[in-house]
Design a protein around this motif. Structure first.
Motif, short mmCIF file in Angstrom:
data_model
loop_
_atom_site.label_atom_id
_atom_site.label_comp_id
_atom_site.label_asym_id
_atom_site.label_seq_id
_atom_site.Cartn_x
_atom_site.Cartn_y
_atom_site.Cartn_z
N VAL A 31 65.14 64.58 -1.48
CA VAL A 31 65.97 65.77 -1.24
C VAL A 31 65.72 66.77 -2.36
CG1 VAL A 31 68.33 66.63 -1.01
CG2 VAL A 31 67.75 64.38 -0.11
N SER A 32 65.60 68.05 -1.99
CA SER A 32 65.41 69.10 -2.98
C SER A 32 65.85 70.43 -2.38
CB SER A 32 63.94 69.19 -3.39
OG SER A 32 63.75 70.22 -4.34
N THR A 33 66.11 71.37 -3.24
CA THR A 33 66.37 72.74 -2.79
C THR A 33 65.09 73.57 -2.86
OG1 THR A 33 67.05 73.38 -5.01
CG2 THR A 33 68.79 72.71 -3.48
N GLU A 34 64.02 72.98 -3.40
CA GLU A 34 62.78 73.72 -3.62
C GLU A 34 61.72 73.36 -2.57
OE1 GLU A 34 61.45 73.73 -7.70
OE2 GLU A 34 63.49 73.26 -8.36
N GLU A 35 61.30 74.36 -1.81
CA GLU A 35 60.35 74.16 -0.73
C GLU A 35 59.03 73.56 -1.24
OE1 GLU A 35 58.25 76.57 2.95
OE2 GLU A 35 59.45 77.68 1.50
N GLU A 36 58.52 74.06 -2.35
CA GLU A 36 57.23 73.59 -2.86
C GLU A 36 57.28 72.11 -3.24
OE1 GLU A 36 53.29 74.06 -3.21
OE2 GLU A 36 54.67 75.60 -2.51
N LYS A 37 58.38 71.67 -3.83
CA LYS A 37 58.53 70.25 -4.18
C LYS A 37 58.51 69.38 -2.93
CE LYS A 37 61.01 70.33 -8.56
NZ LYS A 37 62.26 69.95 -9.25
N ILE A 38 59.17 69.85 -1.88
CA ILE A 38 59.21 69.10 -0.63
C ILE A 38 57.82 69.02 -0.02
CG2 ILE A 38 60.01 69.19 1.78
CD1 ILE A 38 62.17 68.10 0.04
N LYS A 39 57.12 70.13 0.04
CA LYS A 39 55.77 70.15 0.63
C LYS A 39 54.83 69.19 -0.12
CE LYS A 39 56.67 73.47 3.56
NZ LYS A 39 57.03 73.11 4.92
N ASN A 40 54.88 69.23 -1.45
CA ASN A 40 54.01 68.35 -2.25
C ASN A 40 54.37 66.88 -2.05
OD1 ASN A 40 52.57 70.51 -3.34
ND2 ASN A 40 53.92 70.67 -5.12
N LYS A 41 55.66 66.57 -2.08
CA LYS A 41 56.10 65.18 -1.91
C LYS A 41 55.78 64.67 -0.51
CE LYS A 41 58.28 61.52 -3.39
NZ LYS A 41 57.77 60.70 -4.49
N LEU A 42 55.97 65.51 0.50
CA LEU A 42 55.68 65.12 1.87
C LEU A 42 54.20 64.76 2.03
CD1 LEU A 42 56.69 64.80 4.78
CD2 LEU A 42 56.27 67.24 5.10
N LYS A 43 53.33 65.57 1.48
CA LYS A 43 51.88 65.28 1.56
C LYS A 43 51.55 63.97 0.86
CE LYS A 43 47.27 67.09 0.88
NZ LYS A 43 46.77 65.88 1.46
N LYS A 44 52.11 63.75 -0.32
CA LYS A 44 51.85 62.50 -1.05
C LYS A 44 52.33 61.29 -0.26
CE LYS A 44 52.03 64.48 -5.68
NZ LYS A 44 52.79 64.58 -6.94
N LEU A 45 53.51 61.39 0.31
CA LEU A 45 54.05 60.27 1.09
C LEU A 45 53.20 59.99 2.33
CD1 LEU A 45 57.86 61.09 0.84
CD2 LEU A 45 56.73 59.06 -0.10
N GLN A 46 52.80 61.04 3.04
CA GLN A 46 51.98 60.87 4.24
C GLN A 46 50.61 60.28 3.90
OE1 GLN A 46 52.33 64.95 5.56
NE2 GLN A 46 53.76 64.36 7.18
N ASP A 47 50.03 60.72 2.79
CA ASP A 47 48.72 60.18 2.38
C ASP A 47 48.83 58.72 1.97
OD1 ASP A 47 47.62 62.68 2.84
OD2 ASP A 47 47.46 63.22 0.72
N LYS A 48 49.91 58.37 1.29
CA LYS A 48 50.10 57.01 0.78
C LYS A 48 50.52 56.02 1.87
CE LYS A 48 52.63 54.42 -2.75
NZ LYS A 48 53.65 54.50 -3.80
N ASN A 49 51.27 56.49 2.87
CA ASN A 49 51.83 55.62 3.90
C ASN A 49 51.58 56.17 5.30
OD1 ASN A 49 53.39 53.94 1.89
ND2 ASN A 49 54.38 55.90 1.56
N PRO A 50 50.32 56.20 5.75
CA PRO A 50 50.02 56.82 7.04
C PRO A 50 50.65 56.10 8.24
CG PRO A 50 48.09 55.71 6.16
CD PRO A 50 49.14 55.67 5.09
N GLU A 51 51.08 54.86 8.06
CA GLU A 51 51.69 54.11 9.17
C GLU A 51 53.15 54.48 9.40
OE1 GLU A 51 52.89 51.98 5.50
OE2 GLU A 51 51.06 52.98 6.15
N LYS A 52 53.72 55.26 8.48
CA LYS A 52 55.11 55.68 8.62
C LYS A 52 55.16 57.12 9.11
CE LYS A 52 56.89 52.54 5.14
NZ LYS A 52 57.72 52.40 3.95
N PHE A 53 56.29 57.48 9.73
CA PHE A 53 56.47 58.83 10.23
C PHE A 53 57.41 59.59 9.30
CE2 PHE A 53 58.93 61.94 12.65
CZ PHE A 53 57.90 62.73 13.12
#
Length: 82
Positions: A31-53
Motif C-alpha cells: 500500500v502506498s500513496t505514491e504512484e511510482e512506488k506502486i508501479k515499481n513494486k508491481l513490476k518487481k512482484l510480477q517478475d518474481k512471481n509470474p504464477e500469481k495474479f
C-alpha cells in the motif's frame, strides 16, 4: 482528493483446513500513496512471481468501499482451484 494505492495478489493454495483441497486467496501485499512506488513494486512482484495474479487498485481515503460501484476484488473460479 487523497487516494491510496494498493497491490492485491490472487493465487491458489492448498487449504490449511484440508490440504487435499485448493482455495483461492486474495491478499493486499503493498500500500502506498505514491504512484511510482506502486508501479515499481508491481513490476518487481510480477517478475518474481509470474504464477500469481497481481492487480493495482486506487481508491479515495475515508470511503466505505462497499458503497462504490467497484472495489478491490479478484474473481477466482472453481476451475482456477483444480
Amino acid at each position: 482528493m487523497n487516494t491510496v494505492r494498493m497491490i492485491l495478489c490472487g493465487n491458489v493454495e492448498d487449504s490449511r483446513m484440508n490440504p487435499s483441497e485448493k482455495v483461492g486467496v486474495v491478499s493486499v501485499v503493498f500500500v502506498s500513496t505514491e504512484e511510482e512506488k506502486i508501479k515499481n513494486k508491481l513490476k518487481k512482484l510480477q517478475d518474481k512471481n509470474p504464477e500469481k495474479f497481481y492487480m493495482e487498485y486506487v481508491t479515495p481515503l475515508d470511503v466505505d468501499l462497499t458503497s462504490l460501484e467497484h472495489y478491490p476484488s479478484i474473481e477466482i473460479s472453481k476451475n482456477d482451484l483444480q
